[in-house]
Structure formats: structure tokens, C-alpha cells
Scaffold this active site. Structure first.
Site, PDB file in Angstrom:
ATOM      1  N   CYS A  77       0.830  -1.202   0.000  1.00 46.51           N
ATOM      2  CA  CYS A  77       0.000   0.000   0.000  1.00 46.51           C
ATOM      3  C   CYS A  77       0.872   1.263   0.000  1.00 46.51           C
ATOM      4  CB  CYS A  77      -0.990  -0.044   1.168  1.00 46.51           C
ATOM      5  SG  CYS A  77      -2.314   1.178   1.024  1.00 46.51           S
ATOM      6  N   HIS A 175      -3.919  -4.922  -0.109  1.00 45.64           N
ATOM      7  CA  HIS A 175      -3.510  -5.452   1.200  1.00 45.64           C
ATOM      8  C   HIS A 175      -3.600  -6.974   1.181  1.00 45.64           C
ATOM      9  CE1 HIS A 175      -3.236  -1.709   3.515  1.00 45.64           C
ATOM     10  NE2 HIS A 175      -4.153  -1.272   2.679  1.00 45.64           N
ATOM     11  N   GLU A 177      -2.730  -9.036   3.367  1.00 42.29           N
ATOM     12  CA  GLU A 177      -3.118  -9.516   4.705  1.00 42.29           C
ATOM     13  C   GLU A 177      -4.631  -9.447   4.925  1.00 42.29           C
ATOM     14  OE1 GLU A 177      -2.673  -5.080   5.398  1.00 42.29           O
ATOM     15  OE2 GLU A 177      -1.815  -6.580   4.058  1.00 42.29           O
TER      16      GLU A 177
END
EC number: 4.3.2.10
Length: 193
Positions: A77, A175, A177
Site C-alpha cells: 500500500c 492489502h 493480509e
């Protein structure tokens, strides 16, 4: 396997740490240059505003360290955006790892882009076992322009580079994650590079 997450006060670090734990790896949060240099892999995350994040990097000297790293480095990001030449956000000079500028989406679309979007034109070992047009989770108001170093693109108002690669440096605008199975696969691929 020694994994480091660069800790410079730019958000979302715990969720990245938990994502690696789910894969069976312990990623250490650190701002210590020696520890970062000694790592097998380095994660350079970021959530927030470009100019203040760059100031934090400069205060710790990490702005000089990161571009010299020889092991695989993954910017996530804002981390990816700071690895570019320049960002319109706060008129910020970046680390210059990727030869591309970061621009702001126009007011013709809802900003930030927030939610799931498709990644296409996948071109790297980073995307092993991830299918073309997979969905990833994004939250961003700025984007890297399409360029020679793009290894994935997405569309939101226009086509932009949603992932970049230059030598041992990788960057993703999304992202991983927070991107379910495909995101976990990408982190696993990064570890196995």
C-alpha cells in the site's frame, strides 16, 4: 527464515504480522537497521499520508537504508507508493526504487477506492498459483501509473499499476493480509522467492 516488518509508525503492522503467523512464520517488527539488514525477507508496510510517513523514514535513516537492501523486499500500500519516484500526496519525493510517479484519483470517482477489485496482467513469481482476475482488497486515494515495472494492473476510473517489481523489490497496492486466500498465497509466494 528471518522475516522483518519495517516499523516506522505507519499503521496496519499487526494485521500483517498475524497474516504471517497464520502461514507459520514469525515476522519481527523492527526499526533496527542491523536487524533489517540481517533478515532473509523484509516487509515495508504503510497506511497513512505520504509526506509524514517519509518524514518518519528520514528521522530514522530508513529512507537511506531501504533502497540498499539486497534481499527480497515487499512494499504494501503506502509502502509501495513510497518506493516510487514521487507522490502527489504532500508533493513527496519517494525512495526512487520504482521509476514511476504516484497520482491522485480524480473527484469523478469515490475516493478512496475501498473494497475488492480485480488484479489483471499478472507477470511475476509473486503471483504463482493466483489466477488472472483474482480479487484483492484495496483502500487508497493515490495510484502508481502504468509503467514498465508493473507486474499487475487494476481499473478504477483508469488502469493503474496494482503491483510493481524491480530486481529484489516488489510492491503491491492492495492489502494481501486482508485479501483472503489469494492474499495469503501471495505472502507465501513472497516467502518462497
Amino acid at each position: 527464515m528471518k522475516l522483518s516488518i519495517v516499523n516506522y509508525g505507519a499503521g496496519n503492522i499487526k494485521s500483517i504480522q498475524f497474516a504471517f503467523q497464520r502461514l507459520g512464520y514469525n515476522a519481527v517488527l523492527t526499526e533496527c537497521p542491523e536487524e533489517i539488514i540481517a533478515s532473509d525477507k523484509v516487509i515495508f508496510p504503510g497506511v497513512g499520508e505520504a509526506s509524514s510517513a517519509m518524514e518518519k523514514l528520514k528521522q530514522s535513516g530508513l529512507d537511506r537504508l531501504i533502497p540498499t537492501l539486497k534481499q527480497p523486499v515487499l512494499g504494501i500500500c503506502l509502502g509501495m507508493q513510497l518506493m516510487c519516484q514521487h507522490s502527489e500526496e504532500g508533493d513527496t519525493k519517494g525512495l526512487g526504487i520504482f521509476d514511476v510517479s504516484v497520482k491522485r484519483f480524480s473527484n469523478k470517482v469515490k475516493v478512496p477506492q475501498m473494497g475488492w477489485n480485480i488484479i489483471s496482467n499478472l507477470k511475476s513469481g509473486l503471483f504463482k498459483d493466483i489466477k488472472e482476475k483474482e480479487y484483492m482488497y484495496l483502500v487508497h486515494s493515490y495510484y502508481a501509473e502504468p509503467c514498465a515495472e508493473a507486474i499487475a494492473t487494476s481499473d478504477y476510473e483508469l488502469e493503474y499499476a496494482s503491483a510493481l517489481e524491480n530486481d529484489n523489490f516488489y510492491g503491491v497496492q492492495f492489502h494481501p493480509e486482508k485479501s483472503s486466500k489469494a492474499g495469503a498465497q501471495l505472502l507465501k509466494n513472497f516467502i518462497e522467492l
